[in-house]
Structures are given as structure tokens and as C-alpha cells.
Design an enzyme around this catalytic site. Structure first.
Site, short mmCIF file in Angstrom:
data_model
loop_
_atom_site.label_atom_id
_atom_site.label_comp_id
_atom_site.label_asym_id
_atom_site.label_seq_id
_atom_site.Cartn_x
_atom_site.Cartn_y
_atom_site.Cartn_z
N SER A 23 33.41 30.11 22.25
CA SER A 23 33.51 31.58 22.44
C SER A 23 32.33 32.48 21.94
CB SER A 23 34.78 31.92 21.39
OG SER A 23 34.93 31.67 20.50
N ASN A 110 42.36 30.39 11.81
CA ASN A 110 43.48 31.16 12.54
C ASN A 110 43.61 32.49 12.08
OD1 ASN A 110 43.16 28.68 13.95
ND2 ASN A 110 45.26 28.19 13.42
N THR A 155 52.09 70.62 44.77
CA THR A 155 52.82 69.56 44.77
C THR A 155 53.15 69.06 46.14
OG1 THR A 155 54.91 70.89 45.56
CG2 THR A 155 54.33 71.00 43.10
N HIS A 156 53.23 67.59 46.08
CA HIS A 156 53.01 66.96 47.18
C HIS A 156 51.77 66.98 47.98
CE1 HIS A 156 57.41 66.43 46.90
NE2 HIS A 156 57.28 67.59 46.47
N SER A 277 23.18 59.48 49.21
CA SER A 277 23.20 58.32 50.20
C SER A 277 22.04 57.63 50.66
CB SER A 277 24.17 58.89 51.28
OG SER A 277 23.83 57.81 52.44
N LYS A 283 24.04 64.07 51.59
CA LYS A 283 25.30 63.46 50.75
C LYS A 283 25.03 63.98 49.23
CE LYS A 283 28.51 61.78 51.75
NZ LYS A 283 29.10 60.40 52.10
N ASN A 285 27.47 62.70 46.40
CA ASN A 285 28.49 61.88 46.06
C ASN A 285 29.07 61.98 44.48
OD1 ASN A 285 28.82 61.12 48.62
ND2 ASN A 285 27.33 59.49 48.60
N GLU A 290 34.30 58.13 40.83
CA GLU A 290 35.07 57.28 41.67
C GLU A 290 35.03 56.21 40.76
OE1 GLU A 290 33.79 58.30 46.03
OE2 GLU A 290 32.07 58.07 44.86
N TYR A 317 49.55 29.13 16.13
CA TYR A 317 48.26 29.53 16.69
C TYR A 317 48.37 28.64 17.94
CZ TYR A 317 43.36 29.73 18.05
OH TYR A 317 42.24 30.03 18.82
N GLN A 322 42.35 32.56 22.19
CA GLN A 322 40.90 33.00 22.25
C GLN A 322 40.79 33.78 23.39
OE1 GLN A 322 37.98 29.99 21.08
NE2 GLN A 322 37.08 29.88 23.32
N LYS A 325 40.00 37.95 23.81
CA LYS A 325 38.95 38.83 23.23
C LYS A 325 38.29 39.50 24.46
CE LYS A 325 38.41 36.04 19.33
NZ LYS A 325 39.58 35.35 20.02
N1 ARG Z 1 37.47 30.89 18.56
C1 ARG Z 1 38.98 30.72 18.09
C2 ARG Z 1 39.78 31.95 18.93
O1 ARG Z 1 39.27 32.96 19.17
C3 ARG Z 1 39.08 30.86 16.62
C4 ARG Z 1 40.21 30.14 16.06
C5 ARG Z 1 40.14 28.74 16.31
N2 ARG Z 1 41.05 28.17 15.73
C6 ARG Z 1 41.55 26.78 15.89
N3 ARG Z 1 42.37 25.93 15.35
N4 ARG Z 1 40.89 26.14 16.99
O2 ARG Z 1 41.06 32.24 18.76
#
Ligand code: ARG
Length: 458
Positions: A23, A110, A155-156, A277, A283, A285, A290, A317, A322, A325
């Protein structure tokens, strides 16, 4: 690749598993928070007698140097370290040696990751609230500048009643203010400390969670160790706020897109925010708008993604977490930049008063006040509605506006439609007679402008 904690394994991790499980490519976003958490944890460990003061000093200096390197963009994230927690710990070990091996005392990744993410989320909530304030201020500035401009309200998507443009803009100020309220509310539940929950059960060691809480500025502790490491409802709430902000921004964008069409012609987009464009030379735009509208899709997607990730998770956990994020980071970044652009864009809006007046002329926008005039004269509203409906049909059939009907035609429709009615029959003047609280006329708008100016000054 070698494992950081070799003890129970004989073999190395499969390279595909490493690539799949890492990660660090995205949770490096938590670098600053991870170091802050470790500094607070180390301070507490020292106070609890779990680190000597010498070890604490070495850890403190090492972490501070790592934080400096991160801030300067000089920290090298070694892909051999799976996540931000291992990166920081491995780097600290490389820099200071033995004392670093005590830093992970009484904690787990964790509770560490939950802490980092809450610290990060808290910061983003504050930053987004400020971005919202900036958008609100820019809406307020335009509402103030154009406070006399009357436009058709719909409205509408059919012309309905005349309104002050300011009222239309202030509607978004109301929405964004509620969004700020929701962020503040989510923040209260975000700002609790998970650290000290360990992997899931707490620890036998004499840690002091209260000291860490104070050090990191949390309002309270996550009281249940299993809940602390396994839920992400604070992130869901934040994504829900973000999704709603995006929806509100998208509606605003859509309104301006419509106003900027040749058909409406109510606003001209400033060159600095218009795009051309590649083929059609004429154009101009509204790509910004958008994109603001379009990005709403991925923000809503992020909310749905996290809810789906959480829904089947057993206690406590699980590595699925993970996956919390990227959606959260992306949504916060996306909404943050949408708001930043909107705040800069809104003051550049130029409204075309002549066009606004032309838009008001047709569509019988004064029909409702005409019916209300009859009510003032004592007619039941349903009867008044019918009477004016007949007049609208008469005018429409003969290609005229209500105020172009003759006095005799008016009187034929109702004896109550005396000469006094003429004053009411100009859509541009209609808002001046709106009298109810919160209505779209000058009295209400003046009050609202003053109240918002006071509320947003800071
Ligand atoms: N990279 C992990 C996460 O984002 C961190 C926690 C990992 N814990 C584990 N027991 N593998 O959740």
C-alpha cells in the site's frame, strides 16, 4: 524478498503477493500523520518506563529527521517496505539502530493505521470546511454585486416566477453551509484515538492512552479495542459529506452551464475559464463546470466503494480495510480541487442584464401575483387561479403578454381586475412585492446577505 518479521516463516513472499499487497504507493500520503503518531507513542512509552530517556531521545530525533525529509520531499520510499508504517520503522531502524526496535511496543499496525487515517481525515475535514467557506464567500460577493438583477425562476425547467438572482445564488450558500455543518459533525466522531487498541485486544503493557490522546489532540478515546481497529465509519461519514458537497457543486455547475448556453445567454464565461474546440472555432465551452459535474460520479463511487468494503467484514481487523484509503484520498482531493476552482471561477461570472430582462418578458411569469392580487380582493384562491388561467389562455392565443390585455378584457374576466392591477403586471417588478419570510425578493435577500456576511466573516 526478505520479511521484516522473519520469525515464523521459512520462505519468502511471492513477488506477486508483494506487489498485490503493498500500500506504500498510496498510503505514503499518511507519512506526516504516521510520524506524529509514533512521536506521541514514543513519548508515552518513555513516561511509562518502556523506553529509557536515551532511547526516547534517539527515537524522537530520528523521527523528527524523517519528518523533515518527508516535508522536503527527500524521503525515499523503499518499495521493499509494504506500507507507510513499515517504511517509517525500517528507515528509523536504519538511522538509529537498536532503540527503533522498541518503538512498536504495545501497538499494532492495526491501531496505528486507524490513528493515522483519523488524523489525516480530521485535517481534510477542516481544509474542506475552509474551501466551502471560500466558495460561499464568492457566491455572496456575486449576489451582492448583482443584488438587483431579476431572472426567471424555474420549476420543471419551465419558467415559473421571477426571482432575484441573489436568491438563486444564496440557495447554494445555504446548501454549502449545511455541508460545513455535516463535516463538523463527522469531525466530532472522527476525532477519537484508536491507538492503544493494539491488534484488537489491547495490551498487557502499562500504556497510557489518555496521554497519547492529549498529545495528538483527540477529543476522546475509541473505547472498545475491537471497534477501534475494525470500523471506518468516520471515513464513510466523511465520504458521505464529500458526495453531498459534490452533488451540490454539480447542481451549481449545471445551472451555470444552462445560463451560459446560447439559448439562455444569461452569463458569459470569462476567457480564463472557457475552453475552445479543436475543430469549431467559435466554441466557448464550460469544461470546468462539466468536470465539476462529472467528477461527482467518482466521489459518489468512493462512498459506495467503502460501504461495500465494510459490509461483510467479520470482527476485527481484516486486510480489506487497506482498500479504504484510495477512495477516501481521491474523493477528498477531487472535491477539494472542485471547490478551489469554483471559488476562483464564480467571481468572474458576468451577467447580461438585457438578456435577463428579455427572458422575463415571456412565459407569463406574473400570472401567480395576478392570482394573488385577486385573493387580496377577496376571491378564493382556486377561483383566482382559474380566472388568471383563462386570461393566460386569451393572451397566449392572441400572442400577447398579460399586461397587453385591455382593461375591458380584464374586467370581463373578473370585475375585481380594476386599473390597480397594472402595477403588478411586470415580471421585473414582481419580486419587490414578495413578502413572506425567506422569499426571493429584495427584502428577504437583503436580510440574508447581511446575515451571511456576518456569519462568514472570520
Ligand atoms: N497497510 C495496512 C492497512 O492499510 C496496515 C495495517 C496492516 N495490518 C495487518 N495486520 N496486516 O490497513
Amino acid at each position: 524478498m526478505a520479511k521484516m518479521w522473519k520469525g515464523r516463516f521459512r520462505g519468502a513472499t511471492h513477488p506477486l503477493m508483494e506487489a498485490f499487497g503493498q500500500s506504500i504507493s498510496f498510503d505514503r500520503e499518511l507519512g506526516r500523520q504516521d510520524v506524529a503518531g509514533s512521536l506521541a507513542h514514543a513519548k508515552m512509552l518513555a513516561a511509562a518506563g518502556l523506553l529509557t530517556s536515551g532511547e526516547h531521545r534517539a527515537i524522537r530525533k530520528g523521527l523528527a529527521a524523517i519528518a523533515d525529509d518527508m516535508a522536503a520531499g527527500k524521503f525515499v520510499f523503499d518499495p521493499a517496505n509494504e506500507d507507510i508504517h513499515m517504511s517509517v520503522e525500517a528507515e528509523l531502524t536504519a538511522r538509529i539502530g537498536a532503540p527503533a526496535r522498541k518503538l512498536h511496543t504495545g501497538r499494532s499496525r492495526n491501531d496505528q493505521v486507524a490513528t493515522d487515517l483519523r488524523l489525516w481525515t480530521r485535517e481534510r475535514q477542516d481544509a474542506l470546511a475552509e474551501r466551502l467557506r471560500q466558495v460561499m464567500l464568492s457566491l455572496l460577493a456575486v449576489a451582492e454585486r448583482e443584488r438587483r438583477l431579476v431572472i426567471p425562476g424555474y420549476t420543471h425547467l419551465q419558467r415559473a416566477q421571477p426571482v432575484l438572482l441573489a436568491q438563486h445564488l444564496l440557495a447554494y450558500v445555504e446548501m454549502f453551509d449545511r455541508d460545513r455543518g455535516r463535516l463538523a459533525d463527522a469531525r466530532r466522531r472522527t476525532n477519537r484515538l484508536p491507538l492503544g487498541a493494539g491488534a484488537l485486544a489491547g495490551t498487557t503493557l502499562p500504556i497510557d492512552r489518555e496521554a497519547v490522546r492529549r498529545e495528538l489532540g483527540f477529543d476522546g478515546l475509541c473505547e472498545n479495542s475491537m471497534d477501534a481497529v475494525s470500523d471506518r465509519d468516520f471515513a464513510v461519514e466523511t465520504l458521505s459529506c464529500l458526495a453531498l458537497i459534490a452533488v451540490h457543486a454539480s447542481r451549481l455547475a449545471e445551472d451555470v452551464v444552462l445560463w451560459a448556453t446560447s439559448e439562455w445567454g444569461l452569463v458569459k464565461l470569462d476567457d480564463s475559464w472557457s475552453t475552445g474546440s479543436s475543430i469549431m472555432p467559435q466554441k466557448r465551452n464550460p469544461d470546468l463546470l462539466e468536470l465539476v459535474r462529472g467528477k461527482t460520479g467518482r466521489v459518489i463511487g468512493a462512498l459506495v466503494a467503502l460501504l461495500t468494503i465494510l459490509k461483510g467484514l467479520p470482527m476485527a481487523y481484516n486486510r480489506d480495510l487497506q482498500e479504504d484509503k484510495e477512495p477516501l484520498f481521491d474523493a477528498a482531493r477531487t472535491v477539494g480541487s472542485s471547490l478551489e476552482c469554483l471559488a476562483a471561477f464564480i467571481p468572474t461570472l458576468k451577467f447580461d442584464e438585457k438578456r435577463a430582462a428579455a427572458l422575463l418578458r415571456d412565459g407569463f411569469l406574473d400570472a401567480t401575483v395576478l392570482a394573488e392580487y385577486l385573493v387580496e380582493k377577496g376571491l378564493p384562491f382556486r377561483t383566482a387561479h382559474e380566472t388568471v388561467g383563462n386570461l393566460v389562455r386569451l393572451a397566449e392565443d392572441s400572442g400577447r403578454r398579460l399586461r397587453e390585455l385591455t382593461g375591458r378584457e380584464m374586467l370581463a374576466a373578473s370585475p375585481l381586475l380594476d386599473a390597480g392591477v397594472r402595477r403588478r403586471l411586470d415580471p421585473a417588478k414582481v419580486p419587490a412585492s414578495y413578502a413572506s419570510a425567506g422569499s426571493a425578493g429584495p427584502a428577504g435577500v437583503r436580510r440574508a446577505l447581511a446575515a451571511w456576511k456576518k456569519k462568514l466573516a472570520k
